[in-house]
Design a protein around this motif. Structure first.
Motif, PDB file in Angstrom:
ATOM      1  N   ASN A   1       0.801  -1.225   0.000  1.00  0.00           N
ATOM      2  CA  ASN A   1       0.000   0.000   0.000  1.00  0.00           C
ATOM      3  C   ASN A   1       0.833   1.274   0.000  1.00  0.00           C
ATOM      4  OD1 ASN A   1      -2.402  -1.475   0.075  1.00  0.00           O
ATOM      5  ND2 ASN A   1      -2.327  -1.628   2.300  1.00  0.00           N
TER       6      ASN A   1
ATOM      7  N   GLN B   1       4.286  -0.252   3.793  1.00  0.00           N
ATOM      8  CA  GLN B   1       3.133  -0.798   4.503  1.00  0.00           C
ATOM      9  C   GLN B   1       2.440  -1.790   3.576  1.00  0.00           C
ATOM     10  OE1 GLN B   1      -0.582  -0.001   4.186  1.00  0.00           O
ATOM     11  NE2 GLN B   1      -0.838  -1.523   5.784  1.00  0.00           N
TER      12      GLN B   1
ATOM     13  N   GLN C   1      -0.466  -5.405   3.219  1.00  0.00           N
ATOM     14  CA  GLN C   1      -1.569  -6.215   3.733  1.00  0.00           C
ATOM     15  C   GLN C   1      -1.367  -7.654   3.260  1.00  0.00           C
ATOM     16  OE1 GLN C   1      -4.734  -3.651   2.113  1.00  0.00           O
ATOM     17  NE2 GLN C   1      -5.621  -3.658   4.168  1.00  0.00           N
TER      18      GLN C   1
ATOM     19  N   GLU D   1      -6.462  -7.641  11.542  1.00  0.00           N
ATOM     20  CA  GLU D   1      -7.657  -6.816  11.495  1.00  0.00           C
ATOM     21  C   GLU D   1      -8.824  -7.595  12.079  1.00  0.00           C
ATOM     22  OE1 GLU D   1     -10.380  -5.286   7.925  1.00  0.00           O
ATOM     23  OE2 GLU D   1      -8.447  -4.218   8.063  1.00  0.00           O
TER      24      GLU D   1
ATOM     25  N   HIS E   1      -2.243  -6.323   8.715  1.00  0.00           N
ATOM     26  CA  HIS E   1      -1.571  -5.104   8.285  1.00  0.00           C
ATOM     27  C   HIS E   1      -0.118  -5.187   8.737  1.00  0.00           C
ATOM     28  CE1 HIS E   1      -5.262  -2.973   7.071  1.00  0.00           C
ATOM     29  NE2 HIS E   1      -5.814  -3.637   8.067  1.00  0.00           N
TER      30      HIS E   1
ATOM     31  N   ASN F   1      -2.077   3.864  10.406  1.00  0.00           N
ATOM     32  CA  ASN F   1      -2.845   3.156   9.394  1.00  0.00           C
ATOM     33  C   ASN F   1      -2.925   4.015   8.137  1.00  0.00           C
ATOM     34  OD1 ASN F   1      -3.637   0.699  10.647  1.00  0.00           O
ATOM     35  ND2 ASN F   1      -4.985   1.888  11.975  1.00  0.00           N
TER      36      ASN F   1
END
Length: 237
Positions: free
Chosen positions: A151, A173, A175, A194, A205, A236
């Motif tokens: 991300n 970052q 996922q 999550e 994450h 985040n």
């Protein structure tokens, strides 16, 4: 190789030096501005004559036009320079050039992630490879299915130790679905699951943050010599 596009501007005053853009020997500067055709770009310029030498096409220009949004990091002998800029809001690229005979030649940018946490890189490969948002939505708005995605990314030369060695700061970052990546990160990052009952598979994450000492090699290549983790509060995306 630099200057694949000709410099077609006659108004030198339209170009501004970026942050850290003047070389230590004061012979060159890195500038931003629009050419005669109205196209924005980043250029290598003669610091004395103010004449543009050529466009640095590998530098990301997708988000910013202000010169202070671009950051240059010159080697102490003025023979190499790293330039960091944002391709989009969550993506900052680090382009490195060798300056020789009044030309700039792209140098391979070192990547710390797989040197620091090879098990995490192996995990993303086993999950089908880490896709970026552009890759996921390249063909339609629904997007490709994925199990690992990246991300954000940030890479920058923060210090030159010598004319051939430098320190890179790298953050990213991610996922990851289905498999807990915590054990693959060591001290270089954190993984947080999550808590969403609507997800059919577990979603994690991941934050990665490191600094690494790197070295210039022949043929405009580089290598990572060592890495160390950087601890900071995560946010985040």
């Amino acid at each position: 190789m630099l200057a694949r596009r000709p410099c077609t501007t006659t108004n030198r005053e339209n170009f501004l030096v970026i942050d850290g853009g003047t070389s230590p020997d004061k012979k060159f500067s890195i500038v931003t501005g629009e050419n005669k055709a109205g196209e924005f770009g980043v250029y290598l310029r003669d610091a004395h004559t103010k004449k543009l030498i050529g466009q640095l096409e590998e530098v990301a220009t997708g988000l910013d036009s202000a010169p202070d949004a671009y950051h240059a990091h010159w080697a102490p002998d003025s023979k190499h320079v790293g330039i960091t800029s944002r391709a989009d809001r969550h993506w900052a690229d680090n382009a490195i050039y060798r300056i020789e005979n009044r030309r700039a030649y792209p140098v391979k940018t070192p990547e710390l992630l797989c040197h620091a946490v090879p098990e995490f890189c192996q995990l993303t490969k086993e999950l089908g490879g880490a896709l970026t948002e552009d890759q996921i939505y390249a063909e339609d708005t629904v997007g490709k299915p994925w199990k690992a995605r990246q991300n954000s990314s940030y890479s920058e030369i923060v210090k030159w130790i010598s004319p051939t060695r430098f320190v890179v700061s790298e953050e990213s970052q991610w996922q990851v679905k289905e498999r807990d990546p915590s054990a693959t990160l060591g001290q270089y990052g954190e993984a947080e699951k999550e808590d969403d009952g609507d997800e059919p598979a577990a979603l994690y994450h991941v934050w990665f943050d490191a600094e690494g000492e790197c070295e210039l090699l022949p043929a405009d290549k580089t290598r990572v010599l060592s890495t160390q983790p950087v601890k900071k509060q995560k946010t985040n995306e």
